[in-house]
Write a protein that holds these residues in place. Structure first.
Motif, mmCIF file in Angstrom:
data_model
loop_
_atom_site.group_PDB
_atom_site.id
_atom_site.type_symbol
_atom_site.label_atom_id
_atom_site.label_comp_id
_atom_site.label_asym_id
_atom_site.label_seq_id
_atom_site.Cartn_x
_atom_site.Cartn_y
_atom_site.Cartn_z
ATOM 1 N N ASP A 187 0.842 -1.176 0.000
ATOM 2 C CA ASP A 187 0.000 0.000 0.000
ATOM 3 C C ASP A 187 0.890 1.242 0.000
ATOM 4 O OD1 ASP A 187 0.141 1.282 2.882
ATOM 5 O OD2 ASP A 187 -0.021 -0.877 3.192
ATOM 6 N N TYR A 188 0.306 2.373 -0.328
ATOM 7 C CA TYR A 188 1.067 3.601 -0.600
ATOM 8 C C TYR A 188 1.997 3.982 0.549
ATOM 9 C CZ TYR A 188 1.813 8.473 -2.080
ATOM 10 O OH TYR A 188 2.372 9.671 -2.460
ATOM 11 N N LYS A 189 1.491 4.025 1.763
ATOM 12 C CA LYS A 189 2.294 4.474 2.901
ATOM 13 C C LYS A 189 3.423 3.496 3.211
ATOM 14 C CE LYS A 189 0.475 8.414 4.108
ATOM 15 N NZ LYS A 189 1.287 9.665 4.036
ATOM 16 N N ASN A 190 3.130 2.203 3.199
ATOM 17 C CA ASN A 190 4.191 1.227 3.458
ATOM 18 C C ASN A 190 5.249 1.265 2.369
ATOM 19 O OD1 ASN A 190 3.419 0.098 5.930
ATOM 20 N ND2 ASN A 190 1.940 -1.265 4.960
ATOM 21 N N ALA A 191 4.814 1.447 1.128
ATOM 22 C CA ALA A 191 5.778 1.542 0.030
ATOM 23 C C ALA A 191 6.689 2.746 0.214
ATOM 24 C CB ALA A 191 5.047 1.630 -1.309
ATOM 25 N N GLN A 192 6.126 3.867 0.608
ATOM 26 C CA GLN A 192 6.951 5.053 0.840
ATOM 27 C C GLN A 192 8.010 4.784 1.902
ATOM 28 O OE1 GLN A 192 4.061 8.193 1.736
ATOM 29 N NE2 GLN A 192 4.670 9.177 -0.177
ATOM 30 N N LYS A 193 7.622 4.135 2.980
ATOM 31 C CA LYS A 193 8.559 3.847 4.066
ATOM 32 C C LYS A 193 9.687 2.931 3.584
ATOM 33 C CE LYS A 193 8.763 1.874 8.742
ATOM 34 N NZ LYS A 193 9.768 0.836 8.419
ATOM 35 N N ILE A 194 9.306 1.848 2.897
ATOM 36 C CA ILE A 194 10.315 0.899 2.409
ATOM 37 C C ILE A 194 11.244 1.571 1.400
ATOM 38 C CG2 ILE A 194 10.643 -1.238 1.086
ATOM 39 C CD1 ILE A 194 7.920 -2.153 2.289
ATOM 40 N N ASP A 195 10.677 2.353 0.498
ATOM 41 C CA ASP A 195 11.484 2.974 -0.549
ATOM 42 C C ASP A 195 12.403 4.054 0.013
ATOM 43 O OD1 ASP A 195 10.249 1.295 -2.328
ATOM 44 O OD2 ASP A 195 8.814 2.792 -3.053
ATOM 45 N N ARG A 237 20.418 11.492 -5.123
ATOM 46 C CA ARG A 237 19.058 11.164 -5.560
ATOM 47 C C ARG A 237 18.549 12.200 -6.552
ATOM 48 N NH1 ARG A 237 14.411 10.920 -1.059
ATOM 49 N NH2 ARG A 237 16.137 9.861 0.000
ATOM 50 N N LEU A 238 17.893 11.721 -7.600
ATOM 51 C CA LEU A 238 17.263 12.582 -8.583
ATOM 52 C C LEU A 238 15.746 12.569 -8.475
ATOM 53 C CD1 LEU A 238 19.502 11.614 -11.644
ATOM 54 C CD2 LEU A 238 19.795 13.547 -10.078
ATOM 55 N N ASP A 239 15.174 11.452 -8.068
ATOM 56 C CA ASP A 239 13.718 11.366 -7.936
ATOM 57 C C ASP A 239 13.381 10.130 -7.109
ATOM 58 O OD1 ASP A 239 11.029 11.900 -8.198
ATOM 59 O OD2 ASP A 239 11.009 11.864 -10.388
ATOM 60 N N LEU A 240 12.228 10.160 -6.440
ATOM 61 C CA LEU A 240 11.734 9.015 -5.681
ATOM 62 C C LEU A 240 10.224 9.130 -5.588
ATOM 63 C CD1 LEU A 240 12.499 6.477 -4.021
ATOM 64 C CD2 LEU A 240 12.474 7.934 -1.992
ATOM 65 N N ARG A 241 9.520 8.178 -6.199
ATOM 66 C CA ARG A 241 8.051 8.183 -6.196
ATOM 67 C C ARG A 241 7.561 6.747 -6.274
ATOM 68 N NH1 ARG A 241 6.416 12.449 -10.959
ATOM 69 N NH2 ARG A 241 8.542 13.130 -11.367
ATOM 70 N N ASN A 242 6.251 6.596 -6.395
ATOM 71 C CA ASN A 242 5.692 5.286 -6.719
ATOM 72 C C ASN A 242 4.508 5.456 -7.653
ATOM 73 O OD1 ASN A 242 3.197 5.506 -5.134
ATOM 74 N ND2 ASN A 242 4.492 5.262 -3.318
ATOM 75 N N SER A 243 3.953 4.358 -8.090
ATOM 76 C CA SER A 243 2.875 4.418 -9.080
ATOM 77 C C SER A 243 1.647 5.131 -8.548
ATOM 78 C CB SER A 243 2.509 3.011 -9.555
ATOM 79 O OG SER A 243 2.138 2.183 -8.456
ATOM 80 N N GLY A 244 1.488 5.212 -7.229
ATOM 81 C CA GLY A 244 0.397 5.991 -6.667
ATOM 82 C C GLY A 244 0.554 7.477 -6.890
ATOM 83 N N ASP A 245 1.781 7.927 -7.172
ATOM 84 C CA ASP A 245 2.033 9.335 -7.468
ATOM 85 C C ASP A 245 1.927 9.636 -8.958
ATOM 86 O OD1 ASP A 245 2.782 9.938 -4.765
ATOM 87 O OD2 ASP A 245 4.735 9.015 -5.165
ATOM 88 N N THR A 246 1.938 8.592 -9.787
ATOM 89 C CA THR A 246 2.000 8.822 -11.226
ATOM 90 C C THR A 246 0.689 8.448 -11.909
ATOM 91 O OG1 THR A 246 3.100 6.658 -11.488
ATOM 92 C CG2 THR A 246 4.512 8.605 -11.325
ATOM 93 N N ALA A 247 0.417 7.147 -12.049
ATOM 94 C CA ALA A 247 -0.757 6.775 -12.833
ATOM 95 C C ALA A 247 -1.584 5.652 -12.229
ATOM 96 C CB ALA A 247 -0.325 6.371 -14.249
ATOM 97 N N GLY A 248 -1.242 5.194 -11.040
ATOM 98 C CA GLY A 248 -1.964 4.060 -10.467
ATOM 99 C C GLY A 248 -2.741 4.440 -9.222
ATOM 100 N N ASN A 249 -3.503 3.460 -8.686
ATOM 101 C CA ASN A 249 -4.170 3.704 -7.409
ATOM 102 C C ASN A 249 -3.167 3.525 -6.276
ATOM 103 O OD1 ASN A 249 -4.137 0.911 -6.384
ATOM 104 N ND2 ASN A 249 -5.599 0.483 -8.023
ATOM 105 N N LYS A 250 -3.585 3.787 -5.057
ATOM 106 C CA LYS A 250 -2.665 3.766 -3.923
ATOM 107 C C LYS A 250 -2.827 2.523 -3.061
ATOM 108 C CE LYS A 250 -1.887 8.724 -3.784
ATOM 109 N NZ LYS A 250 -1.744 9.940 -2.960
ATOM 110 N N GLU A 251 -3.609 1.574 -3.518
ATOM 111 C CA GLU A 251 -3.806 0.352 -2.734
ATOM 112 C C GLU A 251 -2.670 -0.640 -2.940
ATOM 113 O OE1 GLU A 251 -7.622 -1.177 -3.722
ATOM 114 O OE2 GLU A 251 -8.706 0.566 -2.932
ATOM 115 N N ARG A 252 -2.192 -0.771 -4.172
ATOM 116 C CA ARG A 252 -1.057 -1.652 -4.507
ATOM 117 C C ARG A 252 -0.154 -0.888 -5.463
ATOM 118 N NH1 ARG A 252 -1.065 -7.263 -4.699
ATOM 119 N NH2 ARG A 252 -0.680 -7.240 -6.944
ATOM 120 N N VAL A 253 0.993 -0.473 -4.956
ATOM 121 C CA VAL A 253 1.852 0.391 -5.759
ATOM 122 C C VAL A 253 3.215 -0.263 -5.972
ATOM 123 C CG1 VAL A 253 0.682 2.416 -4.810
ATOM 124 C CG2 VAL A 253 2.842 1.660 -3.790
ATOM 125 N N VAL A 254 3.942 0.258 -6.952
ATOM 126 C CA VAL A 254 5.324 -0.125 -7.205
ATOM 127 C C VAL A 254 6.183 1.125 -7.079
ATOM 128 C CG1 VAL A 254 6.963 -1.087 -8.876
ATOM 129 C CG2 VAL A 254 4.635 -2.007 -8.726
#
Length: 478
Positions: A187-195, A237-254
């Motif tokens: 999920d979005y928040k856990n992905a942010q923490k891991i990334d 670092r140049l950038d750090l995001r996930n698919s919830g920030d670009t084009a996907g939903n925030k339930e399952r992100v990469v």
């Protein structure tokens, strides 16, 4: 007749139509902020579909655009997704093809590494592999003519990858591109923490902390970090995001990130993080304990404790700017910080811990019975870099989401957002608009006299775990 690898994921990960692909790639490159001082020997970039990670990847490639006349060879290294592979596979084909044309394989470079036991000559790992292919249209757009050495990495050690990289290191005409995505299907928040943890491992050049769960290309990335340390490079670092920030939903992100590995002489001193990560690795626990002791002392005595600055290590005696944040049960309970480095780091932490506990005007002073439930976070700010821009569009173009903290000032009004605010405000216009409002300006305010400074910030926190509900930067600056 030459033997050519045909594109495997055109029409899936990126457009199969030549004109559409050229337009899309050109747009991503045009929207990428141009770094002022970087000449990367290596880049790390993601390999998802362009709609998800294209801009994050473009924010890496743009760093090579001004050096395209120097660059003759790209060593492209990515993980195997399609087949079980023992070793590092090089192809026998003469070229890789995309809708934008063919890229010649560097047979001379292949010959330079075929004696290494981890190298296997095999086209099959390359046939359907997307982790290399998706980078080629960007490289064709940015560099024009170049030779390619594509390497698919299977079951090998990071040291074996580093050995290959070191063998190929060469002159400035050879550059390396490492392909990886970050966390998958959290999920979005856990992905942010891991990334964020993965980003810290990469930026502190700590390959031992990488794992397949954090980055599918962890072995290629770790190999590059080993080689980069040997050659005296550091990583920005140049950038750090996930698919919830670009084009996907925030339930399952990469997760996606991009980084540049550069000679230290080329890096902006104001944005270099490696030394600060080392400082927090060594002294972060001590700083948290002192902040906690300061809070307890202040509750009991109503003022901060005296600090014997000379008794602390020299790096804690240097003037630095910090923020101290106190949370209770996931809610903000106090946050005070300084944006100018005007006192020794240890003294700044003590003073800000006292003020966060007792003097934050939004909250009552903390009571003794609350102290055991507090989580303490200390953020260490880099020196500031004043930004130079022609207009608001140019300013927004230069701003780096998930990286830059920002100070904005005009007509006697001034405010600051830490980099962590990007977690709640991932879009540039929203981030800047909310910062203007925080400073007492209209959301869409702009003037010819506006001034901005950017900085980075890294943090350490006490071991208590919580889920933050803070939606905006709520820290007061002194």
């Amino acid at each position: 007749m030459i033997n050519v690898r045909a594109p495997a994921v055109a029409g899936l990960f990126y457009p199969a139509d030549r004109e559409t692909l050229a337009t899309d790639v050109g747009r991503f490159i045009a929207n990428a902020p141009v770094p002022q001082t970087l000449e990367p020997k290596a880049l790390i970039a993601p390999h998802a579909g362009y709609v998800y990670s294209g801009q994050v990847a473009a924010n890496a490639y743009i760093a090579w655009q001004s050096q395209k006349d120097k660059i003759e060879r790209i060593v492209l290294i990515g993980p195997s997704h399609r087949i079980s592979l023992h070793g590092i596979a090089v192809p026998t084909v003469d070229a890789f093809k995309t809708p934008l044309g063919e890229v010649a394989i560097d047979r001379e470079a292949i010959a330079a590494i075929t004696d290494l036991p981890q190298i296997v000559i095999d086209d099959e790992p390359h046939r359907q592999e997307h982790s290399l292919e998706v980078h080629l249209p960007f490289l064709q757009k940015v560099l024009g003519d170049f030779k390619l050495l594509p390497l698919v990495v299977g079951a090998v050690s990071s040291e074996q990858v580093a050995e290959v990289i070191e063998r190929l290191w060469g002159s400035d005409s050879t550059r390396f591109l490492i392909s990886t995505d970050l966390s998958h299907f959290k999920d979005y928040k856990n992905a942010q923490k891991i990334d964020r943890e993965t980003a810290q491992s990469i930026e502190s050049m700590n390959p031992a902390m990488l794992s397949p769960e954090k980055a599918c290309g962890c072995i290629p990335v770790a190999g590059m970090l080993i080689a980069a340390r040997k050659y005296g490079l550091s990583v920005e670092r140049l950038d750090l995001r996930n698919s919830g920030d670009t084009a996907g939903n925030k339930e399952r992100v990469v997760g996606y990130g991009s980084w540049a590995a550069c000679k230290k002489d080329y890096q902006s001193n104001s944005l270099r993080l490696e030394d600060d990560w080392g400082l927090l690795n060594r002294e972060g626990g001590r700083l948290i304990r002192i902040a906690a002791q300061t809070v307890a002392y202040s509750i009991k005595n109503g003022h901060p404790p005296a600090v014997d600055i000379a008794s602390f290590p020299p790096e804690l005696q240097e003037n630095r700017a910090t923020f101290v944040t106190l949370n209770k049960n996931g809610n903000l309970r106090g946050c005070i910080g300084t944006v100018q480095a005007c006192k020794p780091l240890i003294a700044d932490v003590v003073e800000n811990a006292y003020k966060a506990a007792m003097k934050d005007p939004r909250f009552a002073p903390i009571k003794i019975e609350e102290s055991s439930a507090l989580e303490i976070s200390i953020s260490l700010l880099s020196p500031f870099e004043k930004m130079s821009f022609s207009d608001e569009a140019d300013f927004l173009h230069q701003l780096r989401p998930q990286v830059d903290g920002l100070i904005i000032s005009d007509q006697g009004k001034r405010s600051v957002f830490l980099p962590q605010v990007w977690e709640s405000l991932p879009e540039k216009t929203e981030f800047v608009g909310q910062l203007k409002q925080k400073a007492g300006m209209p959301y869409d305010y702009w003037s010819a006299t506006i001034e901005t400074w950017r900085f980075t910030a890294i943090s350490v926190k006490s071991s208590t775990k919580y889920k933050s509900t803070t939606k905006l930067d709520q820290c007061k600056s002194e």
